[in-house]
Each structure stands twice: as C-alpha cells, then as structure tokens.
Design a protein around this motif. Structure first.
Motif, PDB file in Angstrom:
ATOM      1  N   LEU A  63       2.115  -4.075  12.014  1.00 33.86           N
ATOM      2  CA  LEU A  63       3.095  -4.719  11.136  1.00 33.86           C
ATOM      3  C   LEU A  63       4.077  -5.580  11.922  1.00 33.86           C
ATOM      4  CD1 LEU A  63       3.905  -1.889   8.568  1.00 33.86           C
ATOM      5  CD2 LEU A  63       2.781  -4.073   8.084  1.00 33.86           C
ATOM      6  N   THR A  64       4.368  -5.184  13.143  1.00 31.14           N
ATOM      7  CA  THR A  64       5.328  -5.909  13.970  1.00 31.14           C
ATOM      8  C   THR A  64       4.756  -7.236  14.467  1.00 31.14           C
ATOM      9  OG1 THR A  64       6.226  -3.794  14.699  1.00 31.14           O
ATOM     10  CG2 THR A  64       6.845  -5.714  15.981  1.00 31.14           C
ATOM     11  N   ARG A  88       5.385   3.192   2.060  1.00 33.34           N
ATOM     12  CA  ARG A  88       6.234   2.277   2.824  1.00 33.34           C
ATOM     13  C   ARG A  88       5.372   1.300   3.632  1.00 33.34           C
ATOM     14  NH1 ARG A  88       7.485   2.169   7.939  1.00 33.34           N
ATOM     15  NH2 ARG A  88       6.581   4.207   8.341  1.00 33.34           N
ATOM     16  N   ASP A  91       3.643  -1.102   1.251  1.00 32.83           N
ATOM     17  CA  ASP A  91       4.609  -2.084   0.750  1.00 32.83           C
ATOM     18  C   ASP A  91       4.915  -3.149   1.797  1.00 32.83           C
ATOM     19  OD1 ASP A  91       4.703  -0.721  -1.642  1.00 32.83           O
ATOM     20  OD2 ASP A  91       6.622   0.267  -1.223  1.00 32.83           O
ATOM     21  N   GLN A  92       5.119  -2.719   3.045  1.00 33.92           N
ATOM     22  CA  GLN A  92       5.400  -3.672   4.114  1.00 33.92           C
ATOM     23  C   GLN A  92       4.211  -4.612   4.321  1.00 33.92           C
ATOM     24  OE1 GLN A  92       6.885  -0.634   7.086  1.00 33.92           O
ATOM     25  NE2 GLN A  92       8.143  -2.389   7.658  1.00 33.92           N
ATOM     26  N   GLU A  95       4.214  -7.112   1.486  1.00 30.02           N
ATOM     27  CA  GLU A  95       5.301  -8.081   1.634  1.00 30.02           C
ATOM     28  C   GLU A  95       4.955  -9.162   2.658  1.00 30.02           C
ATOM     29  OE1 GLU A  95       8.750  -5.745   2.625  1.00 30.02           O
ATOM     30  OE2 GLU A  95       8.715  -4.740   0.673  1.00 30.02           O
ATOM     31  N   GLN A  96       4.153  -8.792   3.660  1.00 34.51           N
ATOM     32  CA  GLN A  96       3.775  -9.746   4.705  1.00 34.51           C
ATOM     33  C   GLN A  96       2.491 -10.504   4.362  1.00 34.51           C
ATOM     34  OE1 GLN A  96       3.726  -8.115   8.683  1.00 34.51           O
ATOM     35  NE2 GLN A  96       5.597  -6.968   8.355  1.00 34.51           N
TER      36      GLN A  96
END
Length: 119
Positions: A63-64, A88, A91-92, A95-96
């Motif tokens: 994710l990073t 979580r 969702d992340q 969102e990306q």
C-alpha cells in the motif's frame, strides 16, 4: 505485448504467479521484483501495464509503494495480493484504485483479474 511486474518477497509466490501468467499469455513480458526498492527502480525504467503487489514485504509494504508505482507507470493496473483481509486494508486498496485479491493465490483468481482489465 503487455508488460507485467510481479512484486513479492517470496520467490515461490513470484514463480507461481509467473507460471500462471506465462502459461496463458506466452508473448507477454513478465518481470519480477523481490521488494519495493527493486520494483520502484524497475518501474522508473520500464512502463508496466499490470503489477501484482504483495502487501507484506520487508521495508515498504504494497500500500505504501502503490502511489509511486502509479506515478511511474501512468494507467497501470495494480492488484494487491495479501492474506491480510481486514476491511481497513481493503478500503485503503480501493481508495488507491487497486484491485484486492485475497491469498491464497489461485490460477482462477489471477486469470479472472487479468481478463477483467480493459485492453
């Protein structure tokens, strides 16, 4: 010809993914990166169409580094592959603009993902 980058610290996972992709799409270029730093270096030199990204790796996680990969390869399709199925994380990823694929990875999951992408 599509260019695919497989990012996973597990050599076995990369080999399995590579076999799945190359069996179905033998003319595609499939590259491998064992961590975020290698993936970022490779994506700054080549424009990838598809990237599979492990969530949990030493150093930066999936994710990073996803935003940097998206910046290096505009229009790239990224799938986040992880056993971490917390809302979580889902969702992340959403969102990306990442596609969330839960591990264990199967041929069906990977091919369904690839086939769902626009040409």
């Amino acid at each position: 010809m599509k260019k695919v980058l497989l990012v996973d610290d597990s050599r076995i996972s990369r080999l399995m993914l590579k076999a799945i992709v190359q069996n179905e799409y033998p003319n595609w270029q499939v590259d491998e990166a064992e961590n975020a730093d290698v993936a970022l270096a490779m994506s700054s030199e080549a424009r990838y169409d598809i990237i599979t990204l492990d969530m949990n790796m030493p150093g930066r996680d999936g994710l990073t580094i996803a935003p940097d990969l998206q910046s290096n390869c505009p229009g790239v399709h990224i799938a986040l592959l992880t056993a971490n199925v917390q809302e979580r994380v889902k969702d992340q990823a959403s969102e990306q603009g990442l596609t969330f694929i839960p591990k264990p990875i199967t041929e069906e999951k990977i091919l369904d993902y690839i086939e769902s992408l626009p040409d």
